[in-house]
Design a protein around this motif. Structure first.
Motif, PDB file in Angstrom:
ATOM      1  N   THR A   1       0.592   3.030 -12.011  1.00 55.36           N
ATOM      2  CA  THR A   1       1.573   3.843 -12.740  1.00 55.36           C
ATOM      3  C   THR A   1       2.624   4.443 -11.813  1.00 55.36           C
ATOM      4  O   THR A   1       3.414   5.285 -12.231  1.00 55.36           O
ATOM      5  CB  THR A   1       0.878   4.967 -13.517  1.00 55.36           C
ATOM      6  N   GLY A   2       2.635   4.021 -10.559  1.00 65.77           N
ATOM      7  CA  GLY A   2       3.681   4.457  -9.634  1.00 65.77           C
ATOM      8  C   GLY A   2       3.358   5.697  -8.834  1.00 65.77           C
ATOM      9  O   GLY A   2       4.257   6.283  -8.221  1.00 65.77           O
TER      10      GLY A   2
ATOM     11  N   ALA B   1       5.026   3.207 -14.934  1.00 65.80           N
ATOM     12  CA  ALA B   1       5.571   3.320 -13.579  1.00 65.80           C
ATOM     13  C   ALA B   1       7.094   3.383 -13.609  1.00 65.80           C
ATOM     14  O   ALA B   1       7.712   4.204 -12.922  1.00 65.80           O
ATOM     15  CB  ALA B   1       5.098   2.141 -12.735  1.00 65.80           C
TER      16      ALA B   1
END
Length: 244
Positions: free
Chosen positions: A108-109, A133
């Protein structure tokens, strides 16, 4: 529990060094999904590589992930991101202070969000996770297989792969692709579970890092070094942690 019969893959040479000195390392099930089918894991006596003897076919592997698995992994990547990613960030900044950075398997970053000041890119296989993300980091996220990603040769200063290489069917092919994306002095940062750790030795098929059948390879410092060197990379840093 049931066990796969011996297959051509199980009797084949080591996929890392080609050696024929191999032994059964363990048999174990998919404990994440509480399934009973047993998978056989082999170890090479030459290079110490450990691999899944008869993995699910690529077209069937999605059955061993699923939304719940991706949600659990996404949550782990979000947990106290600044603390979680402070070590990798410091190590990278010993060698590079800024530039174009690609995180493969970016989840998800969480890691990308901590790399403020960099030109950031991500690759994520799961579309839902990739969308999260992109919305939280605000950078370009390629959705799909790494081998289909459109990065130009010599375009990246840093490539990171946290808990990715152990999932791959063809780690050598993966590395030959991503190494071309690096600039001549570029940095590749790889993290994998350590099959030579005391946790792996103690817990065996219950070890957290085993993840059958999603983890197709299980690396030790010795075997990951051999894999990286065979791809033309020069080692600048290798370390293990006391727990995974």
């Amino acid at each position: 529990m049931t066990k796969s019969p011996q297959s051509d893959e199980e009797s084949a040479a080591c996929p890392l060094c080609g050696g024929l000195d191999r032994r059964v390392f363990l048999d174990g099930p998919d404990r994440f999904h509480s399934r009973k089918h047993l998978y056989r894991v082999l170890q090479c006596g030459g290079c110490s590589c450990v691999w899944l003897a008869n993995p699910p076919l690529p077209g069937m592997m999605s059955e061993h992930y699923g939304e719940h698995y991706h949600d659990v992994i996404a949550a782990s990547g979000e947990d106290d991101a600044e603390v979680r990613w402070s070590g990798p960030r410091r190590r990278i900044e010993r060698y590079k202070s800024a530039g174009a950075l690609l995180d493969i398997g970016c989840n998800t970053g969480g890691f990308l969000r901590t790399m403020v000041g960099w030109e950031r890119y991500g690759i994520e296989l799961d579309p839902r996770t990739a969308a999260r993300a992109k919305s939280t980091v605000g950078c370009e996220i390629f959705v799909g297989d790494v081998l289909n990603a459109p990065f130009a040769p010599g375009s990246l200063d840093v490539i990171t792969c946290f808990d990715v290489v152990e999932h791959l069917y063809e780690p050598r092919r993966f590395l030959s692709t991503v190494v071309r994306w690096l600039k001549p002095d570029g940095l590749l940062y790889v993290r994998v579970p350590n099959i030579a750790s005391w946790e792996a030795s103690m817990f065996r098929s219950y070890w957290y890092g085993l993840e059958l059948p999603r983890h197709l390879f299980h690396f030790s410092p010795r075997s990951i070094r051999r894999l990286m060197q065979s791809s033309g990379l020069e080692e600048v840093f290798l370390a293990t942690r006391s727990c995974y």
